[in-house]
Design a protein around this motif. Structure first.
Motif, mmCIF file in Angstrom:
data_model
loop_
_atom_site.group_PDB
_atom_site.id
_atom_site.type_symbol
_atom_site.label_atom_id
_atom_site.label_comp_id
_atom_site.label_asym_id
_atom_site.label_seq_id
_atom_site.Cartn_x
_atom_site.Cartn_y
_atom_site.Cartn_z
ATOM 1 N N ASP A 77 -0.448 3.674 1.565
ATOM 2 C CA ASP A 77 0.182 3.115 0.451
ATOM 3 C C ASP A 77 -0.808 3.673 -0.841
ATOM 4 O O ASP A 77 -0.300 3.911 -1.767
ATOM 5 C CB ASP A 77 -0.564 1.658 0.484
ATOM 6 C CG ASP A 77 0.257 0.722 -0.720
ATOM 7 O OD1 ASP A 77 1.116 1.322 -1.233
ATOM 8 O OD2 ASP A 77 -0.436 -0.393 -1.151
ATOM 9 N N HIS A 92 0.754 5.835 -4.026
ATOM 10 C CA HIS A 92 0.369 5.465 -5.355
ATOM 11 C C HIS A 92 -0.883 6.373 -5.671
ATOM 12 O O HIS A 92 -1.927 5.830 -5.400
ATOM 13 C CB HIS A 92 0.192 3.872 -5.304
ATOM 14 C CG HIS A 92 1.402 3.132 -5.326
ATOM 15 N ND1 HIS A 92 2.417 3.031 -6.148
ATOM 16 C CD2 HIS A 92 1.670 2.368 -4.214
ATOM 17 C CE1 HIS A 92 3.279 2.054 -5.522
ATOM 18 N NE2 HIS A 92 3.009 1.909 -4.586
ATOM 19 N N LEU A 148 -1.435 -3.698 -5.817
ATOM 20 C CA LEU A 148 -2.140 -3.812 -4.638
ATOM 21 C C LEU A 148 -2.915 -2.423 -4.358
ATOM 22 O O LEU A 148 -4.210 -2.692 -4.059
ATOM 23 C CB LEU A 148 -1.419 -4.310 -3.638
ATOM 24 C CG LEU A 148 -0.903 -5.842 -3.382
ATOM 25 C CD1 LEU A 148 -0.108 -5.974 -2.313
ATOM 26 C CD2 LEU A 148 -2.164 -6.775 -3.621
ATOM 27 N N ALA A 149 -2.304 -1.475 -4.475
ATOM 28 C CA ALA A 149 -2.862 -0.254 -4.307
ATOM 29 C C ALA A 149 -3.742 -0.039 -5.200
ATOM 30 O O ALA A 149 -5.012 0.495 -4.958
ATOM 31 C CB ALA A 149 -1.723 0.996 -4.476
ATOM 32 N N ALA A 151 8.890 -5.941 -6.787
ATOM 33 C CA ALA A 151 7.892 -5.823 -5.616
ATOM 34 C C ALA A 151 7.375 -4.347 -5.785
ATOM 35 O O ALA A 151 6.025 -4.355 -5.251
ATOM 36 C CB ALA A 151 9.102 -5.589 -4.406
ATOM 37 N N GLU A 152 8.108 -3.557 -6.421
ATOM 38 C CA GLU A 152 6.933 -2.315 -6.597
ATOM 39 C C GLU A 152 6.036 -2.335 -7.540
ATOM 40 O O GLU A 152 4.893 -1.568 -7.272
ATOM 41 C CB GLU A 152 8.290 -1.195 -7.109
ATOM 42 C CG GLU A 152 7.643 0.186 -7.197
ATOM 43 C CD GLU A 152 6.912 0.743 -6.214
ATOM 44 O OE1 GLU A 152 6.023 1.835 -6.130
ATOM 45 O OE2 GLU A 152 7.565 0.716 -5.231
ATOM 46 N N ARG A 178 3.313 -3.944 -5.237
ATOM 47 C CA ARG A 178 2.781 -2.747 -4.555
ATOM 48 C C ARG A 178 1.436 -1.914 -5.131
ATOM 49 O O ARG A 178 0.727 -1.513 -4.690
ATOM 50 C CB ARG A 178 3.770 -2.190 -3.782
ATOM 51 C CG ARG A 178 4.283 -2.715 -2.717
ATOM 52 C CD ARG A 178 5.201 -1.734 -1.717
ATOM 53 N NE ARG A 178 6.610 -1.337 -2.579
ATOM 54 C CZ ARG A 178 7.653 -2.287 -2.348
ATOM 55 N NH1 ARG A 178 7.848 -3.240 -1.585
ATOM 56 N NH2 ARG A 178 8.503 -1.606 -2.905
ATOM 57 N N GLN A 179 1.972 -1.578 -6.482
ATOM 58 C CA GLN A 179 1.261 -0.587 -7.298
ATOM 59 C C GLN A 179 -0.178 -1.454 -7.654
ATOM 60 O O GLN A 179 -1.132 -0.826 -7.724
ATOM 61 C CB GLN A 179 2.111 -0.433 -8.647
ATOM 62 C CG GLN A 179 1.067 0.720 -9.431
ATOM 63 C CD GLN A 179 0.991 1.830 -9.084
ATOM 64 O OE1 GLN A 179 1.864 2.553 -8.719
ATOM 65 N NE2 GLN A 179 -0.303 2.359 -9.194
#
Length: 392
Positions: free
Chosen positions: A245, A249, A216-217, A209-210, A213-214
């Motif tokens: 977000d 990041h 996507l950022a 998940a992390e 998110r990275q």
């Protein structure tokens, strides 16, 4: 569009007609003078649409005027027509038109110049003819120069767009390839341990998940570097969540390399990182380039080498340059020659006027080495840094 220039040309034509036609001429010449006056001036209305035709018509009327023995100040229309030919036609045609007007000037001077002033009359008329032709040609040259500048500007704009698209494609390749490789490795690890180690499965899922998110950022930063923090996002809210977000990041740099290495370790790659020198002295754009190079090199190790491979990252920083070396002891090549990753790394280094090498080691394994020159400002790196929201 065509009507407006014609109206603008009609105004000076009307002014020439009225100024050069005096009451005395009409009284002495009658209808013949008026017709010649119209024939000399009226074609000027179409001078920009058909400059050669208009010149030919006016020159013909001027010839008829000479044959009729009528002297008219409206002959100045010949100079206007000659200027227009010079402004719109080629040099040979302009010279031909000037020669025609010059012949008319000689004939007119021979017929109407005061006694003993033939040479003076020809000289004065020749000067006016040359001025009209040169002025028109200069105007044509100036327009051609401005058109060339506009074409050059458009070409530069197209090249800039192409460069930006290529750079964006490199970023998308690096971001997607790396993060998907890590997520797949983590998912395989979670599937392998299964229910026997629920804590490891939970940790792997959290890392997946992390990593997502990275990714996507990073993609949001690359695709929308100038978006407003308060712009509505895809979920219908304000952009504050997206901005948060991005703050969570930050723009990748040398400070984010330990986290990058940790993610790859969690995905199963044994990796070490050694950094020498003061990273704070490197521009943010150069740090981003080093980060992307390291990311791509380690991702290639993860993808193309068997389990148990170890990779080592060594970075040396100086005010003049940054050198990067990534080596591994894998039995298979850590990069595929036909892929886009190595070429993308080569392009990034070339933007700094640096050197890049990638190839097998004599004792086995693979090495990627790069050197970034920091002694000069390079357009490509500055644009790359600004796109990711950083300043060099």
């Amino acid at each position: 569009m065509n009507g407006r220039p014609r109206m603008l040309d009609a105004l000076p034509a009307a002014a020439i007609f009225l100024v050069t036609l005096g009451p005395g001429q009409v009284l002495r010449g009658g209808l013949e003078v008026v017709l010649l006056q119209v024939g000399l001036v009226l074609p000027l209305v179409w001078r920009r649409r058909a400059p050669l035709t208009v010149f030919a018509v006016i020159a013909t009327v001027a010839g008829l005027q000479w044959l009729a023995g009528v002297q008219l100040p409206a002959d100045v229309a010949l100079l206007v027509a000659l200027y227009t030919v010079g402004a719109h036609a080629t040099w040979p045609r302009t010279l031909t038109a000037a020669a025609v007007v010059e012949a008319g000037a000689v004939l007119a001077s021979a017929r109407w110049a005061p006694e003993g002033q033939f040479l003076l009359s020809v000289t004065a008329l020749t000067a006016m003819i040359a001025a009209a032709a040169v002025t028109g040609t200069s105007m044509r040259t100036r327009r051609a120069y401005l058109a060339a500048l506009e074409r050059d500007r458009d070409q530069r704009a197209r090249l800039a767009v192409a460069e930006d698209r290529a750079r964006m494609a490199r970023d998308m390749h690096d971001i997607v390839t790396h993060n998907l490789s890590v997520m797949i490795a983590l998912a395989d690890s979670a599937h392998y341990v299964g229910a026997d180690a629920p804590d490891k499965v939970s940790a792997a899922v959290g890392q997946i998940a992390e990593t997502g998110r990275q990714a996507l950022a990073d993609m949001r930063r690359s695709l929308a570097p100038h978006s407003d923090d308060h712009e509505p996002d895809a979920a219908g809210g304000t952009g504050s969540r997206a901005a948060g977000d991005l703050r969570r990041h930050p723009t990748p740099g040398l400070a984010q390399l330990p986290a990058l290495v940790d993610r790859l370790r969690a995905a199963g790659l044994a990796a070490g990182l050694q950094t020498y020198g003061d990273a704070a002295r490197i521009p943010a754009a150069a740090q981003l380039t080093v980060y992307r190079l390291t990311q791509e090199a380690l991702t290639n190790v993860l993808k193309h080498t068997p389990p148990g491979t170890r990779a080592e990252v060594r970075i040396e920083v100086s005010p003049e340059a940054v050198t990067l070396e990534v080596t591994d002891n894998g039995t298979a090549p850590a990069a595929v020659g036909g892929g886009h990753g190595v070429e993308g790394m080569r392009d990034r280094v070339a933007a700094y006027g640096g050197t890049f090498r990638a190839g097998p080691l004599p004792a086995g394994g693979w090495r990627v080495s790069a050197r970034l020159d920091l002694t000069a400002t390079h357009r490509g790196t500055l644009r790359e840094g600004s796109r990711d929201g950083s300043a060099a």
